[in-house]
Design an enzyme around this catalytic site. Structure first.
Site, PDB file in Angstrom:
ATOM      1  N   GLY A   1       0.777  -1.243   0.000  1.00 22.41           N
ATOM      2  CA  GLY A   1       0.000   0.000   0.000  1.00 22.41           C
ATOM      3  C   GLY A   1       0.806   1.289   0.000  1.00 22.41           C
ATOM      4  O   GLY A   1       0.307   2.322   0.461  1.00 22.41           O
ATOM      5  N   SER A   2       2.026   1.261  -0.538  1.00 22.85           N
ATOM      6  CA  SER A   2       2.788   2.524  -0.553  1.00 22.85           C
ATOM      7  C   SER A   2       2.141   3.540  -1.499  1.00 22.85           C
ATOM      8  O   SER A   2       2.165   4.747  -1.247  1.00 22.85           O
ATOM      9  CB  SER A   2       4.247   2.280  -0.945  1.00 22.85           C
ATOM     10  OG  SER A   2       4.357   1.893  -2.289  1.00 22.85           O
TER      11      SER A   2
ATOM     12  N   MET B   1      -3.990  -7.301  -7.009  1.00 22.11           N
ATOM     13  CA  MET B   1      -3.453  -8.441  -7.759  1.00 22.11           C
ATOM     14  C   MET B   1      -4.538  -9.334  -8.374  1.00 22.11           C
ATOM     15  O   MET B   1      -4.366 -10.551  -8.460  1.00 22.11           O
ATOM     16  CB  MET B   1      -2.549  -9.282  -6.841  1.00 22.11           C
ATOM     17  CG  MET B   1      -1.372  -8.512  -6.260  1.00 22.11           C
ATOM     18  SD  MET B   1      -0.351  -7.742  -7.529  1.00 22.11           S
ATOM     19  CE  MET B   1       0.522  -9.165  -8.135  1.00 22.11           C
TER      20      MET B   1
ATOM     21  N   ASN C   1      -4.864   2.085 -13.445  1.00 26.48           N
ATOM     22  CA  ASN C   1      -3.876   1.230 -12.778  1.00 26.48           C
ATOM     23  C   ASN C   1      -2.505   1.861 -12.941  1.00 26.48           C
ATOM     24  O   ASN C   1      -2.253   2.585 -13.910  1.00 26.48           O
ATOM     25  CB  ASN C   1      -3.884  -0.149 -13.455  1.00 26.48           C
ATOM     26  CG  ASN C   1      -2.867  -1.105 -12.874  1.00 26.48           C
ATOM     27  OD1 ASN C   1      -2.739  -1.239 -11.650  1.00 26.48           O
ATOM     28  ND2 ASN C   1      -2.114  -1.788 -13.730  1.00 26.48           N
TER      29      ASN C   1
ATOM     30  N   HIS D   1       1.376   0.649 -13.467  1.00 27.21           N
ATOM     31  CA  HIS D   1       2.192  -0.530 -13.772  1.00 27.21           C
ATOM     32  C   HIS D   1       3.666  -0.125 -13.739  1.00 27.21           C
ATOM     33  O   HIS D   1       4.039   0.911 -14.302  1.00 27.21           O
ATOM     34  CB  HIS D   1       1.821  -1.074 -15.165  1.00 27.21           C
ATOM     35  CG  HIS D   1       2.615  -2.289 -15.524  1.00 27.21           C
ATOM     36  ND1 HIS D   1       2.497  -3.483 -14.825  1.00 27.21           N
ATOM     37  CD2 HIS D   1       3.557  -2.501 -16.475  1.00 27.21           C
ATOM     38  CE1 HIS D   1       3.329  -4.365 -15.341  1.00 27.21           C
ATOM     39  NE2 HIS D   1       3.993  -3.803 -16.344  1.00 27.21           N
TER      40      HIS D   1
ATOM     41  N   VAL E   1      -4.076  -7.483 -19.826  1.00 26.05           N
ATOM     42  CA  VAL E   1      -3.137  -7.291 -18.714  1.00 26.05           C
ATOM     43  C   VAL E   1      -2.207  -6.124 -19.066  1.00 26.05           C
ATOM     44  O   VAL E   1      -1.343  -6.251 -19.931  1.00 26.05           O
ATOM     45  CB  VAL E   1      -2.311  -8.588 -18.462  1.00 26.05           C
ATOM     46  CG1 VAL E   1      -1.292  -8.357 -17.346  1.00 26.05           C
ATOM     47  CG2 VAL E   1      -3.233  -9.736 -18.109  1.00 26.05           C
ATOM     48  N   ASP E   2      -2.447  -4.991 -18.419  1.00 24.67           N
ATOM     49  CA  ASP E   2      -1.631  -3.781 -18.622  1.00 24.67           C
ATOM     50  C   ASP E   2      -1.619  -3.315 -20.087  1.00 24.67           C
ATOM     51  O   ASP E   2      -0.605  -2.816 -20.586  1.00 24.67           O
ATOM     52  CB  ASP E   2      -0.189  -4.012 -18.118  1.00 24.67           C
ATOM     53  CG  ASP E   2      -0.172  -4.489 -16.669  1.00 24.67           C
ATOM     54  OD1 ASP E   2      -0.901  -3.904 -15.859  1.00 24.67           O
ATOM     55  OD2 ASP E   2       0.545  -5.449 -16.362  1.00 24.67           O
TER      56      ASP E   2
HETATM   57  C1  GRF Z   1       3.432  -1.090  -7.462  1.00 27.80           C
HETATM   58  O1  GRF Z   1       4.785  -1.222  -7.800  1.00 27.80           O
HETATM   59  C2  GRF Z   1       2.579  -1.017  -8.698  1.00 27.80           C
HETATM   60  O2  GRF Z   1       3.251  -0.561  -9.816  1.00 27.80           O
HETATM   61  C3  GRF Z   1       2.174  -2.443  -8.922  1.00 27.80           C
HETATM   62  O3  GRF Z   1       2.053  -3.005  -7.640  1.00 27.80           O
HETATM   63  C4  GRF Z   1       2.929  -2.320  -6.745  1.00 27.80           C
HETATM   64  C5  GRF Z   1       2.128  -1.997  -5.524  1.00 27.80           C
HETATM   65  O4  GRF Z   1       2.919  -1.448  -4.512  1.00 27.80           O
HETATM   66  N1  GRF Z   1       0.944  -2.494  -9.697  1.00 27.80           N
HETATM   67  P1  GRF Z   1       2.233  -0.817  -3.231  1.00 27.80           P
HETATM   68  O5  GRF Z   1       1.302  -1.877  -2.663  1.00 27.80           O
HETATM   69  O6  GRF Z   1       1.475   0.401  -3.656  1.00 27.80           O
HETATM   70  O7  GRF Z   1       3.368  -0.506  -2.297  1.00 27.80           O
END
Ligand code: GRF
Length: 224
Positions: free
Chosen positions: A28-29, A106, A123, A125, A160-161
């Site tokens: 969740g950063s 995910m 999203n 990526h 996917v992306d």
């Molecule tokens: C990120 O690097 C994003 O690009 C990918 O999943 C990661 C999630 O990181 N889709 P966080 O959970 O937001 O730290």
């Protein structure tokens, strides 16, 4: 199809912050970066709901700490993806969500969900799309020997992306980089780019014709 803004705000409430749901699965950063951003009094969007499909996701602690409304909807509790997605949709509708933000979520969303929120799911990526879609994008970039990678914020479609690119930010790949170093360098960019894009969407600065995206601040950001 003519270009139209991703979100058309109700004309009667132009100053209400756009209602965003953030879907997470892990650390969740990116959620934290958005939380910090919305704490600024000028934010044109608010995080009205956080949904995790993983009950132990650290992202939920961040949501709780920030006093946000959050919910666990586990894919393991449903027999099919359609049933799981129906619950996600129900929660978003109940919370009057305008934009769905996938921040490390995910799971792939079904057509039924995307039909309801067409062009209103975004999203981030960790690669310069269309390169290196799917899992372990940073590892793929290192293996390919590219000199630059970065992150992409895109509209989510059934692939996917593969959805239309809204904005990108690049980073160099140094000769002694390993996956961890690259993950962190890219994430620092994600944290800036994601909030910039979401603010721009809330202000009607991002439009699409269903295939490509026009981002009003594109040249300003590239030449800054
Ligand atoms: C990120 O690097 C994003 O690009 C990918 O999943 C990661 C999630 O990181 N889709 P966080 O959970 O937001 O730290």
């Amino acid at each position: 199809m003519a270009f139209a803004p991703l979100i058309l705000r109700a004309p009667c409430k132009p100053n209400d912050p756009m209602r965003v749901a953030v879907f997470v699965s892990g650390h969740g950063s990116n959620l934290q970066a958005l939380i910090n951003d919305t704490k600024r009094s000028t934010s044109p969007y608010e995080i009205a709901l956080v949904i995790s499909n993983e009950k132990d996701a650290f992202a939920l602690k961040r949501a709780e700490h920030a006093g946000l409304k959050w919910k666990v909807i586990s894919h393991k509790d449903y027999k099919s993806r359609d049933e799981f997605d129906a619950q996600l949709l129900k929660a978003c509708k109940a919370a009057k969500i305008e934009l769905v933000v996938l921040a490390g979520f995910m799971r792939l969303l079904s057509s039924a969900f995307l039909k309801e929120y067409r062009n209103r799911v975004v999203n981030v990526h960790p690669a310069l799309c269309p390169s290196f879609p799917g899992l372990h994008a940073q590892k793929q970039a290192l293996a390919a020997g590219v000199w630059y990678s970065g992150c992409t914020v895109h509209i989510v479609n059934e692939g996917v992306d593969t959805g239309a690119i809204i904005a990108q930010s690049s980073v160099p790949i140094l000769s002694d980089d390993d996956e961890d170093k690259l993950i962190h360098r890219i994430q620092a960019k994600e944290h800036k780019l994601f909030k910039t894009v979401i603010r721009a969407i809330a202000k009607g600065k991002v439009s699409t014709d269903g295939k490509t995206v026009r981002f009003a601040d594109r040249d300003k950001m590239l030449l800054a």
